[in-house]
Design an enzyme around this catalytic site. Structure first.
Site, short mmCIF file in Angstrom:
data_model
loop_
_atom_site.label_atom_id
_atom_site.label_comp_id
_atom_site.label_asym_id
_atom_site.label_seq_id
_atom_site.Cartn_x
_atom_site.Cartn_y
_atom_site.Cartn_z
N ASP A 92 0.83 -1.21 0.00
CA ASP A 92 0.00 0.00 0.00
C ASP A 92 0.86 1.26 0.00
O ASP A 92 1.55 1.54 0.97
CB ASP A 92 -0.92 0.00 1.22
N ASP A 314 -1.12 6.94 -7.24
CA ASP A 314 -1.49 5.89 -6.29
C ASP A 314 -1.78 4.59 -7.02
O ASP A 314 -2.83 4.43 -7.66
CB ASP A 314 -2.71 6.32 -5.48
#
Length: 467
Positions: A92, A314
């Protein structure tokens, strides 16, 4: 299921270099071949954005909904402790720390709907585990969360954390330091498999509630690759073991695949753009957009949000998101190009097109970033195949936002090398066939400051470098 590999290559000698290769298999949570409606992908992204973007501008960067699927798109396995124990964790870039569930843990799932065998870290079973105290400089308010209290005057108290999410879910625990293990292969002509390790700080969750107790998509923890000093990349860099850089190259076909490297992937055509400073995420300044070489009439102020956050990069976001003032001209330009050979349609609110030929009829899109760095998007890097309508339906993967940051997700980032150069505060990219091998830098920067609290290995920092 196809795998992505994190690749670490270490040089152990300057005079007679010996190459060590370390790989961590990494699997995509949502395989690219799975038929998923675009509104389902949007709903997933909204959950993620409420978590990773909810804390921008405050001291607590982790807010939102605690759906485990919102933390990332890729998983890997790593080993912690002595003796080492294996854990399945989500990669992540929207989180910073490495965190795993610990024994005992109140509320932690004991089974996973994904068929993963869940494990719990046990501090009493590891001979190398060491608690982190409040007096440690790394025990800052950012890593503790808003609901935790830990005074630096309390030299013997444990550094704890309490993370609360907007859906009333929560996770709490403490930080400790222990060994992380990598299986490495040394040498060229006669490879030898050895085990290497590094002492890293990570979170140990002992109490979870709300959505984190659900078993449907349960994992052992989160492997954060965010820009904060508590990330494993930053920790290894502060120990002088690796450069403060990581890179990835994600395949856009099949179930997905590619590599993630702790180090800098070298490719001659890589262009770089400076990061927006002092952000909780990887943010760039987008300046303009062109379609088939024609610059769109968009006010540059559109790309600057009220908090000057720019556009977020992202890999855990599925699609891509633009401010409405930029989204509308972009969609109109695409429709103008395609209208002669395709029929416009709408699916779940997204503009789609029925085409009888290949997607080559769609135009190329170029994002122009600060520093003179263009990012060219081929049709496959912004279109989503929607066969829920007709087999020849393609939808634009961009979604419009209002008052929220623009985001470049996995859809745009695939089929190209992305380099996160934290030392030089810049992000680079170039198109690449991610099924091919990559060249990786093996140089540590000479002016790199070494963290005095870091545990050192037997070799000097100039002898251990990342490839």
């Amino acid at each position: 299921m196809q795998f992505i590999y994190i690749t670490l290559l270490l040089l152990a000698s300057i005079a007679a270099p010996t190459v060590c290769t370390t790989t961590l298999p990494l699997k995509r949570v949502i395989p690219l071949k799975h038929r998923i409606k675009i509104d389902t992908l949007i709903a997933r992204d909204r959950v993620r954005h409420s978590r990773i973007l909810g804390g921008v501008g405050v001291n607590f960067p982790v807010q939102g909904i605690a759906d485990p699927n919102s933390f990332g798109l890729y998983t890997t396995k790593l080993k912690l402790g002595s003796p080492p124990r294996e854990f399945t964790v989500l990669i992540d870039t929207g989180s910073d720390a490495l965190m795993v569930n610990c024994n005992p843990c109140t509320g932690c799932p004991h089974s996973s709907g994904l068929g993963i065998e869940l494990n719990f870290f046990d501090t009493t079973s590891s001979s190398t585990a060491a608690l982190v105290h409040c007096s440690d400089p790394i025990c800052s308010p950012t890593v503790q969360g808003v609901a935790s209290s830990c005074s630096h005057k309390d030299k013997h108290n444990q550094c704890r954390y309490v993370f609360k999410f907007q859906d009333n879910s929560a996770a709490s625990g403490f930080y400790l330091s222990d060994n992380m293990y990598f299986d490495t292969t040394i040498g060229h002509s006669s490879p030898t498999s050895v085990s290497s390790s590094a002492a890293v700080l990570f979170g140990c969750s002992t109490d979870v509630s709300g959505g984190l107790t659900k078993t449907a998509r349960a994992f052992d923890g989160i492997f954060g690759f965010g820009p904060n000093d508590v990330s494993v990349v930053s920790q290894l860099s502060s120990q002088g073991k690796t450069p403060n850089v990581f890179s990835h190259c994600l395949k856009g076909d099949g179930n997905g695949g590619g590599i993630l490297v702790i180090g800098e992937i070298l490719e001659p055509n890589t262009v770089y753009s400076p990061m927006v400073p002092s952000q909780f995420h990887y943010v760039l300044n987008l300046q303009s957009i062109s379609v088939n070489g024609n610059l769109l009439s968009i006010n540059p102020a559109v790309f600057v949000t009220p908090h000057d956050k720019g556009i977020v990069v992202d890999s855990g976001t599925t699609l891509a998101y633009l401010a409405q003032e930029a989204y509308d001209p972009l969609v109109n330009a695409i429709t103008t190009v395609v209208s002669q050979l395709g029929s416009p349609a709408i699916s779940q609110g997204s503009p789609c097109y029925l085409v009888s030929t290949s997607i080559d009829i769609f135009p190329s899109i170029t994002f122009h970033f600060a520093g003179g760095a263009p990012m060219v998007l081929k049709p496959a890097q912004y279109l989503v195949h929607n066969d829920f309508l007709f087999a020849s339906t393609w939808c634009i993967g961009f979604q419009k936002t209002q008052g929220e940051p623009s985001i470049l997700g996995d859809l745009v980032l695939k089929d190209r090398i992305i380099v996160y150069d934290l030392d030089n505060q810049r992000i680079g990219w170039t198109d690449y066939d991610c099924s091919m091998p990559v060249n990786v830098s093996m140089t540590l920067r000479k002016d790199k400051k070494i963290n005095p609290r870091a545990k050192r290995s037997g070799a000097s920092s100039s002898e251990i470098r990342i490839l």
